[in-house]
Design a protein around this motif. Sequence first.
Motif, PDB file in Angstrom:
ATOM      1  N   ALA A 340       0.839  -1.453  -0.150  1.00  0.00           N
ATOM      2  CA  ALA A 340      -0.111   0.086   0.073  1.00  0.00           C
ATOM      3  C   ALA A 340       1.016   0.697   0.286  1.00  0.00           C
ATOM      4  CB  ALA A 340      -0.425   0.310   1.459  1.00  0.00           C
ATOM      5  N   VAL A 341       0.210   2.001   0.382  1.00  0.00           N
ATOM      6  CA  VAL A 341       0.967   3.667  -0.706  1.00  0.00           C
ATOM      7  C   VAL A 341       1.453   3.899   0.996  1.00  0.00           C
ATOM      8  CG1 VAL A 341       0.990   6.080  -1.252  1.00  0.00           C
ATOM      9  CG2 VAL A 341       0.419   4.319  -2.538  1.00  0.00           C
ATOM     10  N   SER A 342       3.127   4.300   1.244  1.00  0.00           N
ATOM     11  CA  SER A 342       2.838   5.071   2.744  1.00  0.00           C
ATOM     12  C   SER A 342       3.955   6.012   2.225  1.00  0.00           C
ATOM     13  CB  SER A 342       3.684   4.271   3.278  1.00  0.00           C
ATOM     14  OG  SER A 342       4.536   3.813   3.041  1.00  0.00           O
ATOM     15  N   ALA A 343       3.911   6.812   2.633  1.00  0.00           N
ATOM     16  CA  ALA A 343       5.114   8.583   3.011  1.00  0.00           C
ATOM     17  C   ALA A 343       5.603   9.092   4.331  1.00  0.00           C
ATOM     18  CB  ALA A 343       4.761   9.244   2.020  1.00  0.00           C
ATOM     19  N   ASP A 344       6.900   9.007   4.386  1.00  0.00           N
ATOM     20  CA  ASP A 344       6.937  10.071   6.118  1.00  0.00           C
ATOM     21  C   ASP A 344       7.140  11.249   5.179  1.00  0.00           C
ATOM     22  OD1 ASP A 344       7.162   7.411   7.005  1.00  0.00           O
ATOM     23  OD2 ASP A 344       9.606   7.799   7.093  1.00  0.00           O
ATOM     24  N   PRO A 345       6.451  12.242   6.510  1.00  0.00           N
ATOM     25  CA  PRO A 345       6.941  13.189   5.855  1.00  0.00           C
ATOM     26  C   PRO A 345       8.454  13.554   5.367  1.00  0.00           C
ATOM     27  CG  PRO A 345       6.467  12.914   8.567  1.00  0.00           C
ATOM     28  CD  PRO A 345       6.898  11.414   7.784  1.00  0.00           C
TER      29      PRO A 345
END
Length: 502
Positions: A340-345
């Motif tokens: 799944a899509v995930s992104a840290d700041p």
Amino acid sequence: MLSVRKSAGLLLLVALLTLFQPVRQAAATYPTTADPTTADPTTADPTTADPTTADLTATDLTATDLTATDLTATDVSFTSDGRTLHGTLLAPAGARGLPAMVLVAGSGGTSRTEYRPEAEAFARAGVVTLVYDKRAGYSRATTSFDDLATDALAALDLLRRRPEVDPRQAGLWGHSQGGWVVPLAAARADAVAFVVTVGASALRPDRTQLWSNRAHLAHTGVAERLIDPIGTRLSRVLMAAGLFGDTGNDPVANLVRVRRPLLAVFAEHDRSTAPGESLAIFRQALQRGGHGHYALKVVRDADHDLRASHDGFTRGSGFAPGYVDTVASWVKGLAAGPPAVSADPPPAQPFASRPVAAPAWHESPVLHVAVFAAMLAAFACYGIGGAVRRVRGRAGDDRGTVVRWAPRVVAAGGTAVLVGTLLYLGSVVMTGATEVDAAVLGRPPWWLALQLLTALTVVAGVVSAFGARRSGFRRGGFRRGVLLSGALLLVPWAAYWGLLTP
């Protein structure tokens, strides 16, 4: 035929390469187990390498039951674009059907040994790796990313045919410059199962490099007014000559075209690429392309090479905590299905990058080479002319001590300033300012020395001009006139390069 502009730039680049030796040394060579079909590149057929090695055991390992720490290292060769490239495959002993990735090096890495630590770490974590030497004739200035992508895909083709590897789980890993190359390669070939970028930039190469130069010079304590002359101006001249790498590469366009699962790892304290901007642009580009299986991760307390660092400039021992596991876990997890899509700041940056303006007329490589050559000839003419006069037994110039020595100072000092400036700025370009490690009065010590020598040369030129005017150019008039012409050219030239900046 080469254009005059590019010919002038090549002349400048050849001078830099001749006078300055690369500072990055290859890592220590590790022992390998040679593949009997590829150990001798003069007789081996790289497309038909024997997939077996003597180190394989009877019991095959899988990604789920892997616990062994011993590795096998197999030398391999493959053909790309008519060239034979050589590499090393690293795998857990007895491995079969594991996920795998080709490691694509950054701009500084030309030998497979430089990424051997990464290759071993990932292999011990259960991901087979292939590292390879860059193509013969590789140049950061002239080799295109298309060429490097072709090499990466050729390496992947070999990797997918190895028995240690599951061809459905074979992808590309790219560090730094490799982070521009692997999305380009993935957009060209469906065989790429996944993409991993590490320390990659979403900005164009020229903008990225100038940001990096600025970061390193500012950290060292170089005054703001000198950062542009030292950190950007020679780079811009090389850009104008088309000799600053693949500046036409558009990383955003390549990311938009990627359809395979992608992991982008950014270092919190990356000082070679702008990590905060890059992460944000990665996300925008992937979303624009409709990508639904990417992860953008930030590794804390890491530098550009993902080594432990609290500021990006000083390095601890080993990889940053969590880095190897982040990559290996993500790659091995692909067997269960697309993530799944995930992104840290985005991590903080010391300052934002700046757009790179088109070269101005005074940044023409033809102009700079011509002016440099004219000054060098003028200073050399005085010394050669003096030697000829002495051989012929003629009397020297004015007997007054100061007036007599001033032209000699101009000739010797001017030559030293020209060569010294070219060497120093060339080292900044070739090392990305990473070797600038001290500042005195807001300037690197070598630059301070060049500024003092420039000031002395200019003062000596003024004294020489007054002496020549007083004597009416009666003795050595022609060569002194040529010398003073060179000294006159030196003033605006030195001002442009920041040698007269207080």
